[in-house]
Design a protein around this motif. Sequence first.
Motif, PDB file in Angstrom:
ATOM      1  N   ALA A  40      25.343  18.638  17.477  1.00  0.00           N
ATOM      2  CA  ALA A  40      25.787  17.244  17.416  1.00  0.00           C
ATOM      3  C   ALA A  40      25.687  16.701  15.994  1.00  0.00           C
ATOM      4  O   ALA A  40      24.823  15.889  15.678  1.00  0.00           O
ATOM      5  CB  ALA A  40      24.971  16.403  18.385  1.00  0.00           C
ATOM      6  N   LYS A  41      26.557  17.162  15.121  1.00  0.00           N
ATOM      7  CA  LYS A  41      26.620  16.639  13.755  1.00  0.00           C
ATOM      8  C   LYS A  41      28.080  16.536  13.312  1.00  0.00           C
ATOM      9  O   LYS A  41      28.902  17.414  13.613  1.00  0.00           O
ATOM     10  CB  LYS A  41      25.787  17.490  12.787  1.00  0.00           C
ATOM     11  N   LEU A  42      28.376  15.461  12.604  1.00  0.00           N
ATOM     12  CA  LEU A  42      29.762  15.184  12.223  1.00  0.00           C
ATOM     13  C   LEU A  42      30.344  16.295  11.356  1.00  0.00           C
ATOM     14  O   LEU A  42      31.553  16.532  11.375  1.00  0.00           O
ATOM     15  CB  LEU A  42      29.853  13.839  11.489  1.00  0.00           C
ATOM     16  N   LEU A  89      30.211  11.300  21.292  1.00  0.00           N
ATOM     17  CA  LEU A  89      28.990  11.942  21.804  1.00  0.00           C
ATOM     18  C   LEU A  89      27.938  12.053  20.701  1.00  0.00           C
ATOM     19  O   LEU A  89      26.764  11.761  20.920  1.00  0.00           O
ATOM     20  CB  LEU A  89      29.319  13.341  22.346  1.00  0.00           C
ATOM     21  N   ILE A  90      28.379  12.477  19.506  1.00  0.00           N
ATOM     22  CA  ILE A  90      27.439  12.662  18.398  1.00  0.00           C
ATOM     23  C   ILE A  90      26.788  11.326  18.010  1.00  0.00           C
ATOM     24  O   ILE A  90      25.570  11.216  17.875  1.00  0.00           O
ATOM     25  CB  ILE A  90      28.158  13.279  17.170  1.00  0.00           C
ATOM     26  N   LYS A  91      27.629  10.282  17.872  1.00  0.00           N
ATOM     27  CA  LYS A  91      27.114   9.003  17.391  1.00  0.00           C
ATOM     28  C   LYS A  91      26.318   8.250  18.458  1.00  0.00           C
ATOM     29  O   LYS A  91      25.235   7.747  18.179  1.00  0.00           O
ATOM     30  CB  LYS A  91      28.282   8.109  16.961  1.00  0.00           C
ATOM     31  N   TYR A  92      26.889   8.133  19.646  1.00  0.00           N
ATOM     32  CA  TYR A  92      26.318   7.195  20.621  1.00  0.00           C
ATOM     33  C   TYR A  92      25.526   7.859  21.749  1.00  0.00           C
ATOM     34  O   TYR A  92      24.558   7.279  22.238  1.00  0.00           O
ATOM     35  CB  TYR A  92      27.425   6.319  21.212  1.00  0.00           C
ATOM     36  N   ALA A  93      25.944   9.048  22.177  1.00  0.00           N
ATOM     37  CA  ALA A  93      25.224   9.689  23.281  1.00  0.00           C
ATOM     38  C   ALA A  93      24.014  10.454  22.748  1.00  0.00           C
ATOM     39  O   ALA A  93      22.893  10.278  23.220  1.00  0.00           O
ATOM     40  CB  ALA A  93      26.167  10.623  24.035  1.00  0.00           C
ATOM     41  N   TYR A  94      24.234  11.273  21.720  1.00  0.00           N
ATOM     42  CA  TYR A  94      23.139  12.065  21.153  1.00  0.00           C
ATOM     43  C   TYR A  94      22.448  11.362  19.979  1.00  0.00           C
ATOM     44  O   TYR A  94      21.443  11.865  19.467  1.00  0.00           O
ATOM     45  CB  TYR A  94      23.662  13.421  20.687  1.00  0.00           C
TER      46      TYR A  94
END
Lengths: 138, 118
Positions: free
Chosen positions: A9-11, A49-54
Amino acid sequence: MMLDIKINAKLEELANMRQQIMSFIKNVSLDNEVANLIVLAVDEICTNLIKYAYKYNQNSIIAVLVETCPHQIIIKIKDSAVPFDIRQHLDKNICEHIRKMVPGGLGMPLVGKIMDEIYYEAKNDEREFNVLTLIKDI
Amino acid sequence: MNNNKFFINTTKEDTVCVLHLNGFLDALTSVVLEEEIKKNVDNNCFKIILDLKSLTYISSAGLGVFMLYIEKIRKNEGDIIMTNLSKSIFEVMNLLGFDEIFHITNTVEEAINLFNNS
């Protein structure tokens, strides 16, 4: 044919994921523009997902499965975060929102405009992952 | 191909700033565009042309940046004009109705003329 990708989970991982999906779906005879929109929809979901979920927890994993069928491209995106059903945020009146020049909140409506069918199964006692299914008719 | 790559070359034509966007504009790289637009606005350049000729990809994060300063820019009698859009980039903008709220031209010269004649 099936493509199976797992990313942290990284941009920074999004670009490589986009490239893999683009190469894979180009095996199907698709317009460049349609292929780009499909990749964009997956990008938007994974970004969310990366920003808000994880919340940028880089150890978390997102699994993306892409399947090409004769008349459809089916994408399953799996995560283990707190369930979040994006179908509540696919506001089709996004153009009005944009006319008012409100930045942000564009990603999920964009996914809604691109994909033909969207399904969501939240994780539970029997299912370890949330599964979002995106279907594009081709 | 490094598709994490995004950079901007900025040129000036009298009172008009032309930002030439190159590469992939997504959630990771959109901060580069945000900083560049902010820098120009802080320097009182309110007539901004975004030349998208070499922009390969755009996501909603990039589109959001276009809207971030538009109110301030228009209040100062400026605008953002987009030019040289590829078919793929135009398709994304069209889906969200961006083509109705931003001027889009075929060339940088047309965009400059639009500013000069307004």
